[in-house]
Design an enzyme around this catalytic site. Structure first.
Site, short mmCIF file in Angstrom:
data_model
loop_
_atom_site.label_atom_id
_atom_site.label_comp_id
_atom_site.label_asym_id
_atom_site.label_seq_id
_atom_site.Cartn_x
_atom_site.Cartn_y
_atom_site.Cartn_z
N THR A 111 0.90 -1.29 -0.16
CA THR A 111 0.16 0.14 0.03
C THR A 111 0.78 1.16 -0.02
OG1 THR A 111 -1.70 -1.30 1.31
CG2 THR A 111 -1.98 1.28 1.10
N GLY B 218 4.69 2.16 11.25
CA GLY B 218 4.31 0.93 12.13
C GLY B 218 5.44 0.35 12.81
N SER C 260 3.31 7.93 11.78
CA SER C 260 1.94 7.30 11.16
C SER C 260 1.43 8.28 10.50
CB SER C 260 1.46 6.40 12.24
OG SER C 260 0.66 7.68 13.11
N CYS C 261 0.26 7.84 9.81
CA CYS C 261 -0.64 8.78 9.04
C CYS C 261 -1.20 9.75 10.07
CB CYS C 261 -1.55 8.05 8.22
SG CYS C 261 -2.38 6.62 9.22
N ASP D 2 -7.54 -1.03 5.55
CA ASP D 2 -7.30 -0.46 4.12
C ASP D 2 -8.27 -0.92 3.23
OD1 ASP D 2 -5.85 1.39 5.12
OD2 ASP D 2 -3.83 0.22 4.63
N HIS E 41 -1.58 6.98 19.73
CA HIS E 41 -1.64 7.98 18.82
C HIS E 41 -1.29 9.30 18.93
CE1 HIS E 41 -4.44 4.60 18.07
NE2 HIS E 41 -3.84 4.23 16.72
N HIS F 290 -9.31 8.38 8.30
CA HIS F 290 -9.60 8.71 9.68
C HIS F 290 -10.30 10.17 9.67
CE1 HIS F 290 -6.73 5.38 10.17
NE2 HIS F 290 -5.87 6.12 9.90
P1 NAD Z 1 1.15 -3.41 3.26
O1 NAD Z 1 0.86 -4.97 3.88
O2 NAD Z 1 0.04 -3.20 2.29
O3 NAD Z 1 2.58 -3.82 2.22
C1 NAD Z 1 3.59 -4.32 2.96
C2 NAD Z 1 4.31 -4.85 1.80
O4 NAD Z 1 5.68 -5.41 2.43
C3 NAD Z 1 3.64 -6.09 1.32
O5 NAD Z 1 3.92 -5.88 -0.12
C4 NAD Z 1 4.46 -7.22 1.80
O6 NAD Z 1 4.64 -8.30 1.03
C5 NAD Z 1 6.04 -7.00 1.83
N1 NAD Z 1 6.81 -7.56 2.80
C6 NAD Z 1 6.48 -8.51 3.52
N2 NAD Z 1 7.60 -9.00 4.34
C7 NAD Z 1 8.50 -8.15 3.94
C8 NAD Z 1 9.95 -8.04 4.39
N3 NAD Z 1 10.36 -8.91 5.20
N4 NAD Z 1 10.90 -6.99 3.99
C9 NAD Z 1 10.21 -5.93 2.94
N5 NAD Z 1 8.86 -6.25 2.47
C10 NAD Z 1 8.05 -7.19 3.01
O7 NAD Z 1 1.61 -2.62 4.48
P2 NAD Z 1 1.50 -1.11 4.15
O8 NAD Z 1 0.03 -0.72 4.66
O9 NAD Z 1 2.07 -0.55 2.99
O10 NAD Z 1 2.30 -0.54 5.58
C11 NAD Z 1 3.72 -0.37 5.46
C12 NAD Z 1 4.25 0.57 6.71
O11 NAD Z 1 3.46 1.70 6.52
C13 NAD Z 1 3.72 0.00 8.09
O12 NAD Z 1 4.79 0.51 9.19
C14 NAD Z 1 2.53 0.84 8.15
O13 NAD Z 1 2.29 0.87 9.64
C15 NAD Z 1 2.89 1.98 7.67
N6 NAD Z 1 1.77 3.03 7.24
C16 NAD Z 1 0.66 2.44 6.52
C17 NAD Z 1 -0.29 3.23 6.45
C18 NAD Z 1 -1.76 2.68 5.68
O14 NAD Z 1 -2.50 3.19 5.95
N7 NAD Z 1 -1.66 1.32 5.13
C19 NAD Z 1 -0.33 4.53 6.53
C20 NAD Z 1 0.86 4.85 7.06
C21 NAD Z 1 1.90 4.17 7.35
#
Ligand code: NAD
Length: 345
Positions: A13, A114, A143-144, A175, A197, A223
């Site tokens: 994402t 995260g 974070s967001c 999401d 948060h 949110h």
């Molecule tokens: P996600 O699950 O959508 O994507 C994570 C990706 O990383 C996946 O493609 C997964 O296959 C891959 N992955 C799995 N193991 C891995 C490894 N060992 N090394 C590298 N990549 C690996 O997660 P996301 O929502 O993109 O979240 C990523 C980070 O961003 C987290 O820390 C999350 O808390 C933070 N975040 C997420 C959001 C949100 O709303 N989605 C918003 C802000 C911050």
């Protein structure tokens, strides 16, 4: 093509959005992105013309791409060896396992919200602490939710000084791409009170004493924060002044729920789709102007956060801070946002 070579480890994402935003910058190139195995996400990397690598170095993992329609140029170490900085976009708590790999490779690194602040000992939001992050080895883009709080509270603090804040975070349950999360038919309070948060803001912004409550609701996009800020006596501001501060703040949009016809997050997201950014993203924090009220020293307002995208441009600015290529956060933000806009038009 020249520029800072940016690796993106984790292409989900956040990773896919960050890759596209970095690709748009005049002073950066995406050296590669990683996937754990062959999946439809690899097709997106191919479409963007970005080299694909495996998330780890194990030969079995790398071989899992053999016979698929996606070829990889190696494992994570191979990608790091052709990069200047890595943006870790692995799932929350998984990124920390990559930390030692980055340290061993001697590469600058940026984690997402995260992960814990303690992992790097410093966190990042452009408007709060860009200058503290200049030249550091590793940081964490908050974070967001924390990014959203910083966007509206930090510019206010710049004007009034120290303040206390109470915030209720009404959080999306999952999401849009998550089929395994909930709640679906419930409103779920976070029973750890206060929630983590709001206080996370204090990792990037001093002089804002903030606590929060959180509740998850069955929606997948955005949110909403209900914020009460106690301004110091003698602040001298009116509600119109507060709105004007946000009008002059990058990445904050203020519109009227009634006269602009945007009464809820549904209309905010529709407006974002109209802007034409990929995935219907909204990098800006949305404040309902008719939901802002300053009564004496007490400021109350609502804001909406597009959780999948507000941190995206922050990652680009964090690269400029770590590589020490732009010292002024406002200049960096301007380059980032203009480049993204031009690439999408
Ligand atoms: P996600 O699950 O959508 O994507 C994570 C990706 O990383 C996946 O493609 C997964 O296959 C891959 N992955 C799995 N193991 C891995 C490894 N060992 N090394 C590298 N990549 C690996 O997660 P996301 O929502 O993109 O979240 C990523 C980070 O961003 C987290 O820390 C999350 O808390 C933070 N975040 C997420 C959001 C949100 O709303 N989605 C918003 C802000 C911050």
């Amino acid at each position: 093509m020249t520029g800072v070579r940016v690796a993106i480890n984790g292409f989900g994402t956040i990773g896919k959005r960050v890759a596209k935003a970095v690709q748009a910058q005049p002073d950066m190139i995406v050296s590669g992105v990683t996937k754990t195995g062959p999946s439809h996400g690899c097709a997106l990397a191919n479409r963007y013309g970005i080299p694909l690598y495996c998330t780890d170095d194990s030969p079995d993992r790398i071989r899992s791409f053999d016979g698929s329609e996606y070829s990889v140029s190696g494992g994570l170490s191979d990608l790091l060896s052709v990069s200047d900085v890595v943006i870790d976009c692995a799932p929350g708590k998984v990124g920390q396992k990559n930390h030692h790999t980055y340290l061993e490779a001697g590469i600058k690194h940026i984690f997402q919200g995260g992960e814990k602040h303690e992992l790097t000992g410093i966190s990042y939001t452009s408007c709060s602490n860009h200058s503290q992050n200049l030249g550091v080895m590793g940081t964490r883009v908050v974070s967001c939710n924390t990014t959203g709080l910083a966007r509206t509270l930090v510019p206010l603090r710049e004007v009034v000084g120290e303040m206390r804040v109470e915030c209720t975070m009404i959080r999306r349950a999952a999401d849009p791409g998550d089929s395994n999360k909930g709640p679906v038919n419930a409103i779920k309070p976070v029973l750890k009170v206060p929630s983590h948060h709001g206080p996370d803001l204090m990792t990037v912004a001093e002089k804002i004493d903030i606590t929060s409550l959180a509740v998850a609701v069955p929606t997948t996009i955005m949110h909403v924060h209900a914020i009460v800020a106690y301004l110091p006596s003698g602040h001298g501001l009116t509600t119109a002044d507060v709105l004007s501060i946000w009008e002059n703040t990058p990445r904050v949009i203020s519109m009227s729920g009634s006269s602009d016809g945007i009464p809820s997050t549904a209309e905010v997201m529709e407006m974002a789709r109209d802007i034409g950014r990929p995935w219907g993203d909204l990098h800006e924090i949305f404040v309902w102007s008719d939901g802002v009220s300053l009564d004496g020293n007490v400021l109350r307002y609502f804001q909406a956060i597009h959780q999948e995208s507000d941190v995206v441009p922050e990652n680009v600015d964090a690269v400029r801070a770590l590589m020490d290529i732009e010292q002024d956060w406002r200049v960096s933000v301007d380059i980032t946002d203009r480049s993204i806009k031009e690439s999408f038009s």
